[in-house]
Scaffold this active site. Structure first.
Site, PDB file in Angstrom:
ATOM      1  N   CYS A 106       0.546  -0.685   3.539  1.00 31.68           N
ATOM      2  CA  CYS A 106      -0.790  -0.835   2.975  1.00 31.68           C
ATOM      3  C   CYS A 106      -0.719  -0.674   1.466  1.00 31.68           C
ATOM      4  O   CYS A 106      -0.040   0.229   0.968  1.00 31.68           O
ATOM      5  CB  CYS A 106      -1.714   0.228   3.572  1.00 31.68           C
ATOM      6  SG  CYS A 106      -3.387   0.219   2.914  1.00 31.68           S
ATOM      7  N   HIS A 148      -6.110  -4.613  10.375  1.00 36.13           N
ATOM      8  CA  HIS A 148      -5.898  -3.718   9.239  1.00 36.13           C
ATOM      9  C   HIS A 148      -7.045  -3.846   8.229  1.00 36.13           C
ATOM     10  O   HIS A 148      -7.618  -2.838   7.788  1.00 36.13           O
ATOM     11  CB  HIS A 148      -4.555  -4.064   8.591  1.00 36.13           C
ATOM     12  CG  HIS A 148      -4.158  -3.188   7.458  1.00 36.13           C
ATOM     13  ND1 HIS A 148      -3.144  -2.266   7.561  1.00 36.13           N
ATOM     14  CD2 HIS A 148      -4.621  -3.088   6.178  1.00 36.13           C
ATOM     15  CE1 HIS A 148      -3.001  -1.641   6.398  1.00 36.13           C
ATOM     16  NE2 HIS A 148      -3.891  -2.129   5.543  1.00 36.13           N
ATOM     17  N   GLU A 149      -7.390  -5.083   7.855  1.00 36.85           N
ATOM     18  CA  GLU A 149      -8.416  -5.292   6.826  1.00 36.85           C
ATOM     19  C   GLU A 149      -9.810  -4.910   7.317  1.00 36.85           C
ATOM     20  O   GLU A 149     -10.587  -4.310   6.567  1.00 36.85           O
ATOM     21  CB  GLU A 149      -8.389  -6.736   6.313  1.00 36.85           C
ATOM     22  CG  GLU A 149      -7.073  -7.160   5.682  1.00 36.85           C
ATOM     23  CD  GLU A 149      -6.556  -6.203   4.605  1.00 36.85           C
ATOM     24  OE1 GLU A 149      -7.373  -5.584   3.894  1.00 36.85           O
ATOM     25  OE2 GLU A 149      -5.327  -6.075   4.477  1.00 36.85           O
ATOM     26  N   HIS A 152     -10.154  -1.202   7.129  1.00 36.22           N
ATOM     27  CA  HIS A 152     -10.522  -0.751   5.778  1.00 36.22           C
ATOM     28  C   HIS A 152     -12.033  -0.790   5.593  1.00 36.22           C
ATOM     29  O   HIS A 152     -12.636   0.155   5.079  1.00 36.22           O
ATOM     30  CB  HIS A 152      -9.896  -1.658   4.713  1.00 36.22           C
ATOM     31  CG  HIS A 152      -8.524  -1.281   4.305  1.00 36.22           C
ATOM     32  ND1 HIS A 152      -8.197  -0.046   3.790  1.00 36.22           N
ATOM     33  CD2 HIS A 152      -7.369  -1.989   4.308  1.00 36.22           C
ATOM     34  CE1 HIS A 152      -6.915  -0.011   3.496  1.00 36.22           C
ATOM     35  NE2 HIS A 152      -6.384  -1.184   3.811  1.00 36.22           N
TER      36      HIS A 152
END
Length: 197
Positions: A106, A148-149, A152
């Site tokens: 990351c 993952h995004e 976030h």
């Protein structure tokens, strides 16, 4: 080209859910959104990333950009932006992640990577840069990036998903770097590439 600092784990903007981008009644997006998207692309490219969420550069809006291959060994990449993404996935395995195939890094945890359990398939729906509906899906690395995004944007880092010895190793790494506090960042193109690209 506008490259801006990337926030590091511990900054409150990374640990707080983002706000959806306002869409006008006629379907139009805020006028300044195009500049934010361009800055995100420039910053992601300078950092050699496969994705970048708006809160990683300190903007608490729900969008991310990506430039990612379907698999690590592939050179063909898909590039785009998703505004107000909604994530759908296949089942996430309950086994320990494989350190050879499930390694994840990351840009907000620069230079570190840890095996992370993720669903093998993912789809994200939302809007593109013109405000038109978009749906993207994939497997492998691309599915990992989508998860993952959107994580976030929900206020989570991949470190929050780690289990067992990987979670313990990550906590030690964060402590050894002096991270976990507000106000830390790194600037792609000026600071050394933490992943050695």
């Amino acid at each position: 080209m506008a490259v801006v600092p990337i926030r590091i784990v511990g900054d409150p903007v990374l640990h707080t859910a983002t706000t959806p981008v306002t869409v006008a009644a006629d379907g139009s997006l805020p006028a300044d959104l195009a500049q934010l998207i361009a800055t995100m692309y420039d910053t992601m490219d300078a950092a050699n990333g496969v994705g970048l969420a708006a809160n990683q550069i300190g903007c608490s809006l729900r969008l991310f950009v990506y430039d990612c291959a379907a698999d690590r060994a592939m050179t063909a990449r898909r590039r785009g932006v998703v505004i107000n993404p909604v994530l759908e996935t296949s089942e996430i395995p309950e086994t320990m992640p494989d350190p050879d195939t499930d390694d994840e890094g990351c840009l907000s945890v620069p230079g570190e990577s840890f095996p992370t359990g993720r669903a093998k398939w993912a789809r994200v729906t939302g809007l593109d840069a013109d405000g038109s509906p978009v749906s993207i899906e994939g497997t492998g690395l691309f599915a990992r990036m989508l998860q993952h995004e959107t994580g976030h944007l929900d206020g989570f880092l991949y470190l929050d998903r780690l289990i067992g010895r990987y979670a313990r190793n990550a906590k030690r790494a964060v402590k050894s770097h002096g991270w976990g506090v507000p106000g830390l960042s790194w600037l792609p193109g000026e600071d050394p590439d933490p992943f050695g690209h």
